[in-house]
Scaffold this motif. Structure first.
Motif, PDB file in Angstrom:
ATOM      1  N   LEU A  73       0.827  -1.202   0.000  1.00 50.93           N
ATOM      2  CA  LEU A  73       0.000   0.000   0.000  1.00 50.93           C
ATOM      3  C   LEU A  73       0.865   1.257   0.000  1.00 50.93           C
ATOM      4  N   ARG A  74       1.946   1.253   0.785  1.00 50.77           N
ATOM      5  CA  ARG A  74       2.844   2.421   0.813  1.00 50.77           C
ATOM      6  C   ARG A  74       3.477   2.652  -0.570  1.00 50.77           C
ATOM      7  N   ARG A  75       3.849   1.563  -1.234  1.00 52.79           N
ATOM      8  CA  ARG A  75       4.435   1.717  -2.567  1.00 52.79           C
ATOM      9  C   ARG A  75       3.421   2.316  -3.555  1.00 52.79           C
ATOM     10  N   ALA A  76       2.177   1.867  -3.463  1.00 58.82           N
ATOM     11  CA  ALA A  76       1.141   2.399  -4.360  1.00 58.82           C
ATOM     12  C   ALA A  76       0.871   3.867  -4.071  1.00 58.82           C
ATOM     13  N   VAL A  77       0.852   4.248  -2.781  1.00 57.29           N
ATOM     14  CA  VAL A  77       0.623   5.643  -2.407  1.00 57.29           C
ATOM     15  C   VAL A  77       1.757   6.528  -2.913  1.00 57.29           C
ATOM     16  N   ALA A  78       2.991   6.061  -2.769  1.00 54.41           N
ATOM     17  CA  ALA A  78       4.139   6.839  -3.252  1.00 54.41           C
ATOM     18  C   ALA A  78       4.076   7.016  -4.774  1.00 54.41           C
ATOM     19  N   SER A  79       3.680   5.959  -5.478  1.00 53.78           N
ATOM     20  CA  SER A  79       3.540   6.057  -6.930  1.00 53.78           C
ATOM     21  C   SER A  79       2.447   7.038  -7.312  1.00 53.78           C
ATOM     22  N   ASP A  80       1.329   7.018  -6.581  1.00 50.23           N
ATOM     23  CA  ASP A  80       0.255   7.982  -6.835  1.00 50.23           C
ATOM     24  C   ASP A  80       0.749   9.413  -6.657  1.00 50.23           C
ATOM     25  N   ALA A  81       1.488   9.645  -5.588  1.00 53.08           N
ATOM     26  CA  ALA A  81       1.980  10.990  -5.307  1.00 53.08           C
ATOM     27  C   ALA A  81       2.903  11.483  -6.419  1.00 53.08           C
ATOM     28  N   GLN A  82       3.756  10.590  -6.930  1.00 51.87           N
ATOM     29  CA  GLN A  82       4.651  10.978  -8.016  1.00 51.87           C
ATOM     30  C   GLN A  82       3.865  11.325  -9.279  1.00 51.87           C
ATOM     31  N   LYS A  83       2.835  10.521  -9.599  1.00 51.93           N
ATOM     32  CA  LYS A  83       2.028  10.807 -10.797  1.00 51.93           C
ATOM     33  C   LYS A  83       1.277  12.115 -10.637  1.00 51.93           C
ATOM     34  N   MET A  84       0.774  12.403  -9.442  1.00 49.01           N
ATOM     35  CA  MET A  84       0.077  13.660  -9.217  1.00 49.01           C
ATOM     36  C   MET A  84       1.013  14.856  -9.401  1.00 49.01           C
ATOM     37  N   LYS A  85       2.235  14.728  -8.918  1.00 50.21           N
ATOM     38  CA  LYS A  85       3.181  15.827  -9.059  1.00 50.21           C
ATOM     39  C   LYS A  85       3.537  16.039 -10.525  1.00 50.21           C
ATOM     40  N   GLN A  86       3.761  14.954 -11.251  1.00 48.29           N
ATOM     41  CA  GLN A  86       4.066  15.085 -12.672  1.00 48.29           C
ATOM     42  C   GLN A  86       2.913  15.740 -13.422  1.00 48.29           C
ATOM     43  N   ALA A  87       1.691  15.404 -13.029  1.00 46.50           N
ATOM     44  CA  ALA A  87       0.533  16.011 -13.675  1.00 46.50           C
ATOM     45  C   ALA A  87       0.473  17.508 -13.405  1.00 46.50           C
ATOM     46  N   LEU A  88       0.766  17.896 -12.164  1.00 50.86           N
ATOM     47  CA  LEU A  88       0.760  19.326 -11.822  1.00 50.86           C
ATOM     48  C   LEU A  88       1.852  20.069 -12.583  1.00 50.86           C
ATOM     49  N   LEU A  89       3.030  19.452 -12.701  1.00 44.47           N
ATOM     50  CA  LEU A  89       4.109  20.087 -13.457  1.00 44.47           C
ATOM     51  C   LEU A  89       3.698  20.268 -14.923  1.00 44.47           C
ATOM     52  N   SER A  90       3.026  19.251 -15.486  1.00 41.21           N
ATOM     53  CA  SER A  90       2.622  19.348 -16.890  1.00 41.21           C
ATOM     54  C   SER A  90       1.558  20.402 -17.104  1.00 41.21           C
ATOM     55  N   LEU A  91       0.868  20.803 -16.034  1.00 44.45           N
ATOM     56  CA  LEU A  91      -0.147  21.854 -16.131  1.00 44.45           C
ATOM     57  C   LEU A  91       0.406  23.239 -15.824  1.00 44.45           C
ATOM     58  N   GLY A  92       1.700  23.319 -15.505  1.00 43.58           N
ATOM     59  CA  GLY A  92       2.321  24.619 -15.262  1.00 43.58           C
ATOM     60  C   GLY A  92       2.496  24.978 -13.804  1.00 43.58           C
TER      61      GLY A  92
END
Length: 619
Positions: A73-92
């Motif tokens: 579960l911790r690994r999945a949460v960390a992966s989610d957090a990374q994808k969310m950050k990448q999405a925010l970066l791609s939005l500026g």
């Protein structure tokens, strides 16, 4: 049994029990799933929060994706957090942070994504860093590229799109090897601004050299080269290469076409490498159709699309049905640099309809010019026609009125067609106009305007199609014209529900169609796919012909309606239409009875049902 033996069995029994418990645990019987609750904090924008939630595996897990331990579960949460950050970066949101927190109480686990998106940055500078020393006529910034709008949008899709346009500009201005090696954003976190940076390599500026052809077995190199519109030594442009490849593909000579620039030689000269794989140049075709008004129809054709190794087309066609038999010849010589073609035609036609009987011969020649990837065609032709006609519609001549006519005609045509398919169009429209002066036994001018359109809905499941035709004859009315040169309506390609040539005026005495000098037709059809290969259709057709030179709408417009089924075969839709006239006409006149005496009788002119079977959509 001795005590030693009993003790040994007890030990074995003790081993068996834990193994059994472990197996039960592994199957999920004793281990329970964690109860997970997820919260996203720090994002006020509901749309943005929804987009971030959609990225989370933990939030969007299905029934089969279970967590029974914290480590995965911790690994999945960390992966989610990374994808969310990448999405925010791609939005500026270049200063965004995403911090996941996880707390557990027994089987209950609370997960919180603490998000601080910060302010959305603005791109204030668009910089190009060239990684090779070539420097002639290269833009230093995106602002130097004509027609490019720089709006400060920091999203990844927007910046990628600008990069694509940069490379397209370089390709079309002499740099066939241009590519982006790396692109990134340099952010000023204090000011909330950023620079978009593109690392680009271009290679030397190039001009066209020779065209080197390979793979052709019969087609002449000179014919393949002729489709390239640019002169040797002109500045390299990618759009010209794409147009060249498309033009070769449209010739129907090749099943595969590749056009690539060779590495630039000294001085920037770049040869074009053309590789083709030829299709069979000779084909034989045939088809069958059926309609209750004309019976069975058959067609046969033979063609050679490369007669003299220069893309010349020679075709022979045979068509036969109860009212019409014809034999046609066509020779077409392409003119790639024009672009267009020259043609010569011959047609021999035998017709035995209710309106007339005729034997006709036609020979002609013409030239055609094409535009806009062959979608727009303009043509000018000259044709000689000889007809031996027996007009069956004149009541003063019960056995038919015979005449022989000769004409020279000069058809001038403009046709535009961007439909997506010839036999089964789902989108696009076509429009055409033809003006034909006639000189000879009678002088007149014919004008026709036609058009068809289709609109699809629901991923092409529903299609609404329409067709229209208007025709006029200037300089002669209907009865003045030879029967073969009049307009007629009715039949499978016209007003369905009415018999061939019979959607118009009828001679009361003979019951035969008279034709006219002008015409109008309107067709509407709705189509819906009900199975992968089955389409149903409902339609209404309207039209008639007029005695006057132009449509005057003084008479009744005839309307037919019906339903149809299309089977989507590998060679195109096989069409079955059943139509009925909405107003069956009654004619009263003198007709022979069973004894051969002429007596006044009233009969229905139109049958209740007409059935049509053919290949391809009606329009």
């Amino acid at each position: 049994m001795s005590k030693k033996s009993i003790s040994h069995c007890a030990i074995v029994g003790g081993l068996i029990l834990p193994v059994a418990l472990f197996a039960s645990s592994a199957s999920g019987t004793l281990v329970r799933d964690l109860e997970i609750a997820v919260t996203i904090e720090g994002v006020d924008d509901s749309d943005l929060r929804g987009d971030l939630r959609a990225l989370s595996v933990v939030i969007n897990r299905d029934e089969e994706e279970r967590f029974t331990a914290l480590a995965p579960l911790r690994r999945a949460v960390a992966s989610d957090a990374q994808k969310m950050k990448q999405a925010l970066l791609s939005l500026g949101y270049y200063a965004a942070t995403v911090e996941p927190k996880l707390t557990r109480a027994g089987l209950d686990v609370d997960i919180t994504y603490l998000i601080a998106p910060g302010e959305r940055f603005e791109i204030t500078d668009y910089r190009i860093d060239y990684t090779d020393p070539q420097g002639e006529a290269r833009p230093a910034s995106l602002s130097e590229i004509p027609g490019l709008t720089l709006d400060g949008d920091p999203t990844g899709d927007r910046l990628k799109g600008l990069g694509d346009k940069l490379i397209s500009y370089l390709w079309n201005n002499g740099y066939p090897r241009a590519e982006i090696r790396r692109d990134y954003v340099a952010a000023n976190f204090g000011a909330g601004t950023a620079s978009a940076v593109y690392d680009v390599t271009t290679g030397p500026r190039a001009s066209y050299g020779d065209i080197r052809v390979s793979g052709n077995e019969r087609t002449k190199d000179s014919h393949i080269k002729a489709y390239f519109r640019e002169d040797e030594g002109a500045l390299y442009q990618r759009r010209a290469i794409d147009a060249y490849r498309d033009a070769l593909s449209r010739t129907s000579l090749f099943r595969e076409v590749s056009v690539q620039p060779a590495p630039p030689l000294e001085g920037g000269r770049t040869d074009l490498l053309v590789e083709v794989a030829e299709r069979p140049h000779r084909t034989i075709g045939g088809g069958l159709s059926f309609a209750t008004d004309v019976g069975i129809g058959a067609t046969a054709s033979w063609e050679n699309r490369n007669t003299f190794r220069g893309g010349e087309l020679l075709s022979v066609t045979l068509e036969a049905s109860q009212p019409e038999q014809q034999f046609g010849l066509l020779y077409e010589d392409p003119l790639p640099r024009f672009p267009g073609a020259w043609n010569a035609t011959a047609l021999f036609l035998n017709e035995q309809t209710d309106a007339y009987e005729a034997v006709t011969g036609k020979v002609g020649t013409g030239i055609e010019r094409t535009f806009r990837e062959d979608r727009l065609r303009l043509s000018a032709n000259i044709q000689y026609t000889y007809s031996d006609i027996t007009d069956l519609s004149d009541p003063d001549f019960p056995e038919g009125r015979s005449e022989t006519v000769q004409f020279l005609s000069f058809p001038l045509r403009a046709q535009y067609n961007n439909a997506d398919d010839e036999l089964n169009p789902t989108t696009g429209f076509s429009a055409g106009a033809t003006v034909t002066p006639f000189v000879g036994d009678l002088q007149f001018n014919r004008v026709t305007l036609s058009g068809a359109t289709r609109h699809s809905f629901g991923e092409d499941r529903f299609i609404l199609a329409g067709r229209g035709l208007v025709g006029a004859t200037l300089g002669a009315s209907g009865t003045d014209l030879p029967a073969t040169e009049r307009f007629y309506a009715g039949g499978g390609g016209s007003v369905r529900g009415y018999a061939y040539q019979e959607a118009g005026p009828i001679n009361i005495e003979t019951g035969n169609p008279t034709g006219g000098a002008s015409i109008t037709e309107l067709n509407l059809e709705g189509r819906v796919m009900v199975r992968e290969n089955i389409q149903l259709a409902v339609f209404a057709d309207a039209g008639t012909v007029f005695e006057s030179e132009t449509p005057d709408f003084s008479g009744d417009t005839l309307v037919g309606a019906g339903i149809g089924v299309r089977y989507m075969s590998p060679i195109g839709p096989v069409r079955l239409d059943v139509a009925t006239p909405l107003d069956r006409r009654r004619l009263t006149g003198l007709r022979p009875n069973d004894e051969g005496d002429l007596v006044e009788q009233t009969v229905f002119q139109d049958d209740v049902i007409q059935v049509y079977i053919a290949l391809g959509q009606p329009f």
